[in-house]
Design a protein around this motif. Structure first.
Motif, PDB file in Angstrom:
ATOM      1  N   UNK A 103       0.834  -1.206   0.204  1.00 43.71           N
ATOM      2  CA  UNK A 103       0.005   0.139   0.026  1.00 43.71           C
ATOM      3  C   UNK A 103       0.980   1.376   0.174  1.00 43.71           C
ATOM      4  N   UNK A 104       2.044   1.213   0.749  1.00 45.28           N
ATOM      5  CA  UNK A 104       2.820   2.468   0.890  1.00 45.28           C
ATOM      6  C   UNK A 104       3.426   2.797  -0.422  1.00 45.28           C
ATOM      7  N   UNK A 105       4.010   1.735  -1.091  1.00 45.25           N
ATOM      8  CA  UNK A 105       4.518   1.692  -2.506  1.00 45.25           C
ATOM      9  C   UNK A 105       3.378   2.237  -3.438  1.00 45.25           C
ATOM     10  N   UNK A 106       2.367   1.615  -3.676  1.00 42.07           N
ATOM     11  CA  UNK A 106       1.359   1.921  -4.608  1.00 42.07           C
ATOM     12  C   UNK A 106       0.772   3.441  -4.397  1.00 42.07           C
ATOM     13  N   UNK A 107       0.739   3.936  -3.080  1.00 44.02           N
ATOM     14  CA  UNK A 107       0.215   5.068  -2.847  1.00 44.02           C
ATOM     15  C   UNK A 107       1.346   6.340  -3.115  1.00 44.02           C
ATOM     16  N   UNK A 109       3.886   6.762  -1.072  1.00 45.16           N
ATOM     17  CA  UNK A 109       4.191   7.351  -0.128  1.00 45.16           C
ATOM     18  C   UNK A 109       5.827   6.742   0.205  1.00 45.16           C
ATOM     19  N   UNK A 110       6.182   5.902  -0.201  1.00 46.73           N
ATOM     20  CA  UNK A 110       7.691   5.402  -0.217  1.00 46.73           C
ATOM     21  C   UNK A 110       8.283   5.219  -1.407  1.00 46.73           C
ATOM     22  N   UNK A 111       9.395   5.055  -1.485  1.00 49.88           N
ATOM     23  CA  UNK A 111       9.930   4.709  -3.011  1.00 49.88           C
ATOM     24  C   UNK A 111      10.129   3.504  -3.450  1.00 49.88           C
ATOM     25  N   UNK A 112      11.146   3.179  -4.520  1.00 49.35           N
ATOM     26  CA  UNK A 112      11.116   1.767  -5.222  1.00 49.35           C
ATOM     27  C   UNK A 112      11.309   0.856  -3.948  1.00 49.35           C
ATOM     28  N   UNK A 113      10.566  -0.474  -4.448  1.00 49.88           N
ATOM     29  CA  UNK A 113      10.657  -1.553  -3.264  1.00 49.88           C
ATOM     30  C   UNK A 113      11.935  -2.120  -3.244  1.00 49.88           C
ATOM     31  N   UNK A 114      12.565  -2.210  -4.494  1.00 46.63           N
ATOM     32  CA  UNK A 114      13.937  -2.793  -4.408  1.00 46.63           C
ATOM     33  C   UNK A 114      14.783  -2.187  -3.416  1.00 46.63           C
ATOM     34  N   UNK A 115      14.481  -1.134  -2.883  1.00 43.75           N
ATOM     35  CA  UNK A 115      15.513  -0.525  -1.944  1.00 43.75           C
ATOM     36  C   UNK A 115      15.382  -1.038  -0.573  1.00 43.75           C
ATOM     37  N   UNK A 116      14.266  -1.632  -0.218  1.00 43.62           N
ATOM     38  CA  UNK A 116      14.048  -2.266   0.747  1.00 43.62           C
ATOM     39  C   UNK A 116      13.527  -3.928   0.759  1.00 43.62           C
ATOM     40  N   UNK A 490      -1.068  -9.752  -6.118  1.00 44.66           N
ATOM     41  CA  UNK A 490      -1.055  -8.445  -6.157  1.00 44.66           C
ATOM     42  C   UNK A 490       0.055  -7.582  -5.502  1.00 44.66           C
ATOM     43  N   UNK A 491       0.427  -8.208  -4.131  1.00 44.94           N
ATOM     44  CA  UNK A 491       1.537  -7.563  -3.396  1.00 44.94           C
ATOM     45  C   UNK A 491       2.888  -7.878  -4.007  1.00 44.94           C
ATOM     46  N   UNK A 492       2.927  -9.023  -4.739  1.00 44.88           N
ATOM     47  CA  UNK A 492       4.284  -9.536  -5.406  1.00 44.88           C
ATOM     48  C   UNK A 492       4.574  -8.596  -6.695  1.00 44.88           C
ATOM     49  N   UNK A 493       3.357  -8.212  -7.277  1.00 44.72           N
ATOM     50  CA  UNK A 493       3.341  -7.415  -8.356  1.00 44.72           C
ATOM     51  C   UNK A 493       3.892  -5.872  -8.108  1.00 44.72           C
ATOM     52  N   UNK A 494       3.278  -5.236  -6.951  1.00 39.82           N
ATOM     53  CA  UNK A 494       3.599  -4.157  -6.551  1.00 39.82           C
ATOM     54  C   UNK A 494       4.976  -3.782  -5.887  1.00 39.82           C
ATOM     55  N   UNK A 495       5.341  -4.906  -5.229  1.00 45.12           N
ATOM     56  CA  UNK A 495       6.782  -4.814  -4.448  1.00 45.12           C
ATOM     57  C   UNK A 495       7.760  -5.582  -5.584  1.00 45.12           C
ATOM     58  N   UNK A 496       7.511  -5.793  -6.807  1.00 47.74           N
ATOM     59  CA  UNK A 496       8.341  -6.198  -7.885  1.00 47.74           C
ATOM     60  C   UNK A 496       8.976  -7.504  -7.353  1.00 47.74           C
TER      61      UNK A 496
END
Length: 497
Positions: A103-107, A109-116, A490-496
């Motif tokens: 949710x935080x990535x899709x909105x 609110x935070x950056x590219x998921x690969x950073x974390x 869905x979360x796998x897609x958003x979080x790459x």
């Protein structure tokens, strides 16, 4: 995000005070900011940057504990059977965290998921007849569960060599080995995630105060909490009067909880356990291993000491981590004081502390043995999981401190608890979190539960926003296979992933 230290004034008020700049406070603050945009929120952290104690990248293994590979979450009972209940619960909790991060990535609110967060298979590995039989029973107990339906299991040396070449290279071809694997595991840099979340807080009006000690937490005459803080650079002091306080200071939480005087916090003690890891950055070695491989803990060892050979992603660089090797210090924080343990003793927790000491002599013996281990002994431990390893080429690093919870027990006097413990006051005006693993991986569901406990009147009004953040909010995904598959996809897609 660059840490920013705000000026400290003599008196101020806030709706919410968050103590500690780790993953727990960052998560709770991020949730509250979205539920109640108009609330005044202040965060206080003694270090100069967020996520630098237990949340720091190298102070934990970053596994994203979801019970896919950690055998201590699905132990064998006396009759040899394996109960999947705890493993399912932890995976359910992890899925809530994963939905929140998504949710935080899709909105935005935070950056590219690969950073974390990065995809990495989670694998359990054992050798010998007894352990291999157990691992197969564990597989049979977990495989039918929807959250574990993609688990694979084998005792075939060739297959295991494909899954984890370093683990199998140089191993006796006649040795009975067994492995279980889930490809959809993750590696998480909780330090980076914490800083992403505090960056969101800073952009959305939360008052972040780094380099600031919280020196006291006491109830004011009007029922509000008076939080005393001191700027470490200027020695300026202030008192913050707050409607709600969260003590999420990791190992430092126990002392602050004791200061509050709330009856719910009495009787708790803490037992600090340190740790070390071996780290390898040699690309020729690192590129041969793409998994987190967890084994079984030694007899008498705490669950956090389960040996594992992990692929890590930190600051965009892959490394290997092996350990942990347990140690002992009386500090409750890595950057704490040697007086932390003795200063935590109170009349109310002395009996539980003594009872735990008497009943856990095997743990004491284990820690003494670990502290006295020479480097070659540590290298031998590495070679059990990586037979051809050159241990001397690996760097020995010190991990974060973990403070295991000691609590009262009506029959035993006291017990040592290896999970996390949430303490809230009867009126819901203050909450604290003690303990360790699975900790960071389950930060979101723990913080949602704390909000439900402390703000029952607001929970109904928050439901639409909660459902927006967590599509599976209040639903047990393991009991709803289709929803589980949809949310995980869905979360796998958003979080790459």
């Amino acid at each position: 995000m660059t840490a920013r230290t705000h000026a400290v004034y003599s008196h101020k008020t806030a709706d919410v005070v968050l103590i500690g700049g780790g993953i727990m406070s960052a998560t709770l603050g991020s949730i509250i900011r979205q539920l109640e945009p108009g609330w005044d929120i202040c965060l206080y952290e003694r270090l100069d940057r967020a996520g630098m104690e237990a949340s720091d990248s190298w102070n934990n293994a970053g596994t994203g504990h979801s019970a896919l590979c950690e055998l201590n979450y699905s132990p064998a009972s006396a009759d040899g059977s394996v109960d999947p209940t705890k493993a399912i619960k932890i995976n359910e909790q992890f899925q809530v965290s994963r939905q929140f991060w998504s949710h935080m990535v899709a909105a935005g609110h935070i950056g590219a998921p690969r950073a974390f967060i990065n995809p990495i298979p989670h694998m359990s590995f054992v050798w010998g007849d007894g352990p291999a039989d157990y691992l197969h029973r564990r597989y049979e107990a977990l495989k039918p569960q929807p959250l574990f339906e993609t688990m694979e299991h084998t005792e075939d040396h060739a297959t295991l060599s494909q899954w984890a070449p370093l683990v199998m290279g140089g191993r006796d071809p006649k040795q009975r080995v067994a492995g279980s694997r889930v490809e959809s595991g993750t590696d998480i840099d909780f330090g980076s995630l914490t800083r992403e979340l505090t960056g969101f807080l800073e952009k959305n009006g939360v008052d972040l105060n780094f380099g600031t000690d919280v020196t006291n937490v006491a109830r004011g005459s009007d029922g509000r909490w008076e939080v005393s803080v001191k700027d470490r650079a200027t020695d300026e002091e202030t008192t913050v009067r707050a409607r709600f306080v969260f003590i999420g200071a990791g190992g430092g939480a126990l002392h602050l909880l004791q200061q509050t005087g709330i009856p719910e916090g009495k009787g708790f003690g803490g037992f600090p356990v340190g740790g070390q890891f071996l780290r390898c950055g040699n690309e020729e070695v690192v590129d041969q291993h793409n998994a987190k491989v967890y084994g079984q803990a030694s007899v008498g060892a705490p669950p956090m000491s389960v040996p594992h050979l992990d692929t890590r992603f930190v600051n965009g660089k892959r490394s290997l981590l092996f350990g942990p090797y347990a140690g002992f210090s009386t500090k409750f924080l890595k950057r704490g004081s040697l007086l932390d343990l003795p200063l935590s003793l109170r009349p109310s927790n002395l009996i539980p502390m003594l009872a735990v000491g008497k009943d856990n002599m095997d743990l004491t013996k284990y820690l003494i043995t670990e502290v006295l281990k020479r480097r070659e002994s540590k290298n031998e431990g590495l070679r059990e999981y990586y037979p051809e390893a050159n241990g001397d080429a690996w760097e020995l690093i010190t991990a974060g401190q973990r403070v295991q919870v000691i609590k009262k027990h009506p029959k035993k006097g006291g017990i040592l608890q290896f999970g996390t413990e949430m303490i809230t006051s009867a009126d819901g005006s203050i909450g604290a979190l003690l303990g360790a693993s699975p900790g960071a991986s389950t930060a979101a569901p723990i913080m949602f539960e704390m909000l439900e406990r402390c703000f029952p009147q607001q929970t109904a009004a928050w439901q639409p926003k909660l459902k927006e953040m967590i599509p599976g909010y209040g639903v047990k995904l393991n009991e709803n296979p289709q929803l589980a598959r949809e949310i995980m996809s869905e979360t796998a897609k958003v979080l790459q992933l």
